[in-house]
Enzyme design. Structure first.
Site, short mmCIF file in Angstrom:
data_model
loop_
_atom_site.label_atom_id
_atom_site.label_comp_id
_atom_site.label_asym_id
_atom_site.label_seq_id
_atom_site.Cartn_x
_atom_site.Cartn_y
_atom_site.Cartn_z
N GLY A 1 5.83 1.17 -2.01
CA GLY A 1 6.08 2.02 -0.86
C GLY A 1 6.30 3.45 -1.26
O GLY A 1 6.37 3.78 -2.45
N PRO A 2 6.40 4.35 -0.28
CA PRO A 2 6.60 5.77 -0.58
C PRO A 2 7.95 6.01 -1.23
O PRO A 2 8.84 5.16 -1.21
CB PRO A 2 6.52 6.43 0.81
CG PRO A 2 5.96 5.40 1.72
CD PRO A 2 6.32 4.08 1.16
N PRO A 3 8.14 7.18 -1.81
CA PRO A 3 9.45 7.50 -2.41
C PRO A 3 10.54 7.59 -1.34
O PRO A 3 10.30 8.04 -0.22
CB PRO A 3 9.21 8.86 -3.08
CG PRO A 3 7.73 8.97 -3.23
CD PRO A 3 7.14 8.22 -2.10
N GLY A 4 11.73 7.17 -1.70
CA GLY A 4 12.88 7.32 -0.83
C GLY A 4 13.04 6.26 0.22
O GLY A 4 13.82 6.45 1.16
N VAL A 5 12.37 5.11 0.09
CA VAL A 5 12.51 4.06 1.09
C VAL A 5 13.43 2.94 0.61
O VAL A 5 13.64 1.97 1.33
CB VAL A 5 11.13 3.47 1.47
CG1 VAL A 5 10.28 4.52 2.15
CG2 VAL A 5 10.42 2.90 0.26
N GLY A 6 13.96 3.03 -0.64
CA GLY A 6 14.96 2.06 -1.07
C GLY A 6 14.45 0.98 -1.99
O GLY A 6 15.03 -0.11 -2.04
N LYS A 7 13.39 1.24 -2.76
CA LYS A 7 12.84 0.20 -3.64
C LYS A 7 13.82 -0.12 -4.77
O LYS A 7 14.09 -1.30 -5.06
CB LYS A 7 11.49 0.66 -4.21
CG LYS A 7 10.43 0.98 -3.17
CD LYS A 7 9.11 1.31 -3.79
CE LYS A 7 9.16 2.59 -4.61
NZ LYS A 7 9.43 3.77 -3.76
N THR A 8 14.33 0.90 -5.42
CA THR A 8 15.24 0.67 -6.55
C THR A 8 16.56 0.05 -6.10
O THR A 8 17.09 -0.86 -6.74
CB THR A 8 15.51 2.00 -7.28
OG1 THR A 8 14.27 2.56 -7.72
CG2 THR A 8 16.41 1.78 -8.48
N SER B 1 -11.67 6.40 5.49
CA SER B 1 -10.94 6.27 6.76
C SER B 1 -11.07 7.50 7.64
O SER B 1 -10.34 7.62 8.62
CB SER B 1 -9.45 6.02 6.47
OG SER B 1 -8.88 7.12 5.80
N LYS C 1 0.25 4.90 8.94
CA LYS C 1 -0.44 5.90 9.76
C LYS C 1 0.16 5.98 11.16
O LYS C 1 0.35 7.07 11.72
CB LYS C 1 -1.93 5.58 9.83
CG LYS C 1 -2.65 5.71 8.50
CD LYS C 1 -4.10 5.28 8.60
CE LYS C 1 -4.81 5.43 7.25
NZ LYS C 1 -6.21 4.99 7.31
#
Length: 887
Positions: free
Chosen positions: A408-415, A783, A826
């Protein structure tokens, strides 16, 4: 030693191969071949008085089985001829003795030798007779004729000895006297050096005083190891001055070689003495430390290391390997190369948690779910998958579950999700960053043969965490690269495969280590850069961006309390209303995650911290006033004060003092403070309407590594020859989409009313320029086909596109709209930008299940099967040629 020797006219000859016997020299030889044995018997053993034989040097003559320097000639004469009978006999003798058929090269001069000692022996069990002879060189002779007598050689000779008259004449020559003096000085210096070195030299000094100088030259040179050519040169030196000159040169050279050797020896001995001195000092230091009870030397460290290794719980095969390394370390001195590297290696083996593991607590799924909800807002599907993973671990703790990969994009809570998994399992957490790693050795480690070698990041992380079953996060797994040093992604194949990582072999460790107890979790921004074999070993869980409503909840529940705590503030000092958070989200941050939102909240907190700190200083001054107890001091302070202040009398009630010192009111963030701190708004809700105010502009939706984005496409026309020009740092795929879009529009020029009756197509008389703004950002992907067609139709029909509409999708040359990926990102991007209508391919209907219901309720989703359906909904009033369309 006799002064003169009377030589017979003929002597038996013994050949010396590549060796010269000089007058005055003594040599011991052992005769074993039939030829030499016959010579000794006939010329020396059978004579009552000790006989004489001649020693003649032979170059490259064949050698018999006897020990050097006794060599046996093959034949040949110097001046006379042999009969055919003798020649055949010698050839037979050579064959019998194993001597080469090649004719030897006899020297023209030799030395007469006298036997000082002679002994006979018989070899067992062969019964062969051998002789051991000690010979003394007497004088030089010249070979006049060489013949054979039976099996050995005889020679007719002429003596070359110096007579007494010649010697007396030479002593009258000043040059000879000078050479003799120089030779004796050099020889005496050599004897002195040898005397100091070997503690001998008395007998040599006697010879130097009693023996004639021309014989001393031969005696001294015979004791040196010189080349065969120099020996021959000395043998041929009949002239006394030449002989002395040559002998002086050889003695001087030998003296210099001894001095150089002594100098080297002194250096070596000095180094050895330094090492011995250091060793003695260390022994003394060890004894002093033992007396003081401070015994922490290297040997004790090695003993501590050995005990540490014994308690490490290594497997049997690894313990044997470690014992070999430890025995090798004990035999080495701390100053030796490789000592430190071996010690560091053994310390690594002792520090690794071979058997130490975190004891898992009884897994409580309800508590784990509460922990996930308290740490993360939203992400319902992701949390559900984690709960399923934990449920399987609860039922089967040793289950080999899949490797979860959060994308996912940065800052979404993966870590933070990975840390929540570790907390729910009660295991330790370790993070391994793989971003920018291009060297395979970062995963597998360096081999110990290299300088500065070290273990890989995995083994180093396990050593740091101290347990064999942590939760290990492989962060940014899509950022690994490859170059000449290897491919780290290929090395990770073994790490993430549960069938192979039981015996993971780190190059530095060089013994197998079990990684199967580790729970691996990976994170990535994009799936495409991950190699397919590595991706096959992981289960991809996509984390889309947050909606504005979710961001508001996250900010109010998580971000604001954390920011206030980090800056030493509370809600009594700073309050950020919910509507201000919405303004920050809409006007200052349009991202998938919440990282920039937290940065902006931190900026507000810093501004508030400055004001609160200033108020604290003013309050501190007011508090100091109450320490004065006399009215005189109060009036003095009030009169001389340079700062405005209010003097509070001591009789005032404590409650009133508290109210006077209290901060007036908390700082509440408003729009004015937002602009003062964060600057003017970066985004505007009217941006889309302004961009599409003119024909030739369309609004598309694209996916990036940072989430979904809105992409504007601009097209313009100019006089030309019907060429297409593209700008904006585009890839090959999107360039092909532009060519297909232009071809589709030109094929429908009649329906678009671009061709007048009886006239040529105006598109053939003008060039088309399509531009993608933000040219510094590379763009590619299938796209943008429908967006390109819409921009061209808007340009050529001079009709503006609807400002509240965005679209995504690819098209074929026949106008069929194809599905694309990243629909959720999107749609969320369109929602962030204030778009109200979104045109999607009809076959992407299934992807809307992942979009939050709150977002879908605020958007009008339009599905298109063909390009005509897109144009029908993109313009006010429908498709520009729908009334006349014949498709």
């Amino acid at each position: 030693m006799a002064e003169s020797v009377e030589l017979p006219g003929r002597l038996g000859i013994l050949a010396f191969r590549n060796k010269v016997l000089l007058p005055g020299a003594i040599i011991r030889i052992r005769c074993t071949s039939p030829t030499s044995v016959k010579l000794v018997e006939q010329e020396l053993w059978q004579r009552e008085e000790k006989g004489l034989i001649g020693i003649v040097p032979v170059r490259d003559a064949a050698e018999s089985a006897s020990v050097a320097p006794v060599l046996y000639p093959g034949g040949g004469t110097d001046s006379g001829e042999r009969s055919l009978k003798n020649q055949s006999y010698l050839e037979d003798t050579r064959k019998a003795d194993g001597i080469s058929q090649q004719e030897p090269q006899w020297h023209s001069r030799g030395v007469a030798a006298r036997a000082l000692h002679l002994s006979r022996g018989v070899e067992k069990p062969s019964g062969r007779v051998t002789y051991t002879v000690v010979l003394e060189g007497l004088c030089r002779f010249s070979v006049l004729e060489l013949n054979t007598r039976g099996t050995y050689y005889t020679a007719k000779i002429s003596a070359l000895d110096i007579t007494k008259a010649d010697m007396e004449q030479a002593e009258q020559d000043p040059d000879f006297v000078s050479l003799a003096r120089q030779f004796k000085v050099t020889a005496m210096e050599l004897i002195s050096v040898l005397e100091q070195k070997q503690k001998t030299g008395g007998r040599t000094k006697v010879l130097l005083e009693t023996v004639p100088v021309h014989k001393l030259a031969d005696i001294f040179v015979a004791s040196f190891e010189i080349s065969f050519e120099e020996q021959l040169c000395m043998l041929d030196s009949i002239d006394l001055k030449l002989r002395l000159s040559k002998a002086t040169e050889l003695v001087e050279r030998h003296l210099q070689s001894i001095r150089v050797a002594e100098k080297i020896t002194q250096k070596v001995e000095g180094q050895l003495s330094k090492s011995q001195r250091e060793f003695l000092l260390r022994q003394q230091m060890r004894a002093i430390k033992e007396e003081l009870g401070d015994n922490d030397d290297d040997e004790d460290d090695v003993a501590v290391l050995e005990r540490k290794m014994q308690s490490a719980g290594m497997p049997t095969n690894i313990w044997k390997h470690a014992q070999r390394e430890l025995r090798r370390l004990k035999k080495m001195q701390p100053q030796q190369p490789g000592y430190n590297s071996s010690r560091v290696y053994l310390e690594l083996l002792a520090d690794l948690p071979w058997q130490k593991a975190t004891e898992e607590q009884k897994l409580d799924l309800k508590a784990a779910k509460e922990r996930l909800d308290s740490d993360h807002y939203g992400l319902v599907k992701v949390k559900q998958r984690i709960i399923e993973y934990l449920a399987v671990r609860k039922l089967k703790p040793d289950a080999r579950g899949p490797v979860l990969c959060f994308v996912g994009p940065p800052g979404v809570g993966k870590t933070s999700l990975a840390t929540s998994i570790a907390a729910a399992l009660g295991r330790k957490f370790i993070r391994i960053s793989l971003g920018g790693v291009k060297d395979e050795a970062d995963i597998r480690g360096h081999r110990r043969t290299y300088i500065g070698s070290m273990p890989g990041r995995l083994i180093d992380g396990i050593k740091r965490v101290g347990v064999s079953n942590p939760v290990m996060l492989l962060d940014e797994i899509d950022k690994t690269g490859s170059d000449v040093r290897g491919d780290p992604a290929a090395a990770l194949l073994e790490v993430l495969d549960p069938e192979q990582n039981k015996t993971f072999n780190d190059h530095y460790l060089n013994v197998p280590y079990d990684l199967s107890k580790i729970i691996f979790v990976a994170t990535a921004n994009k799936v495409n850069p991950i190699p397919p074999p590595l991706l096959d070993r992981m289960e991809v869980i996509e984390l889309p961006g947050y909606t504005p409503e979710e961001k508001v909840k996250i900010a109010m529940q998580y971000l604001i309390p954390r920011v206030l705590d980090q800056h030493g503030l509370t809600s009594e000092f700073l309050r950020i209303p919910e509507d201000m958070v919405e303004l920050i989200i809409n006007r200052y941050t349009r991202e998938a995650g919440v990282r920039n939102l937290e940065r902006n909240l931190s900026a507000l907190a810093r501004a508030a911290a400055v004001k609160v700190a200033e108020q604290d200083n003013a309050t501190a001054v007011s508090k100091d006033i109450h320490q004065f107890s006399s009215p005189v001091e109060e009036s003095r302070l009030a009169e001389g004060a340079e700062v405005e202040m209010e003097v509070i009398p001591m009789g005032v009630d404590n409650k009133e003092i508290s109210n006077a010192l209290q901060v007036i009111s908390p700082l509440i963030v408003d729009e004015t403070m937002l602009e003062n701190v964060l600057g003017p708004p970066r985004y505007d809700d009217k941006e889309t309407a302004e961009r599409v105010s003119n024909p030739g502009v369309s609004v598309g939706l694209v996916w990036t590594a940072f989430g979904g984005e809105v992409q504007f496409i601009e097209a313009t026309a100019m006089a030309g020859k019907g060429q297409l020009r593209l700008t904006g740092q585009l890839g090959d795929v999107i360039k092909e989409s532009a060519q297909i879009a232009l071809t589709w529009v030109r094929a429908r020029a009649m329906e678009l009313d671009l061709v007048a009756t009886g006239k040529i197509n105006i598109m053939e008389e003008q060039d088309i320029h399509i531009h993608f703004p933000a040219g510094a950002v590379r763009k590619d992907g299938p796209s943008a086909g429908v967006t390109l067609v819409t921009a061209l139709v808007s340009l050529l029909c001079e009709k503006r596109m609807r400002a509240d509409t965005a679209m995504t999708g690819e098209m074929t040359l026949r106008g069929l709209v194809l599905p694309v990926g990243g629909i959720k990102d999107k749609v969320l991007a369109a929602h962030r930008y204030g778009i109200k209508r979104v045109i999607l391919p009809d076959r992407n209907l299934k992807d809307l299940v992942e979009v939050p219901a709150s977002v879908l309720s605020s958007l009008e989703i339009i599905y298109a099967k063909r390009m005509e359906d897109v144009l029908e909904h993109a313009f006010e009033g429908g498709c520009p040629w729908r009334q006349r369309a014949r498709l």
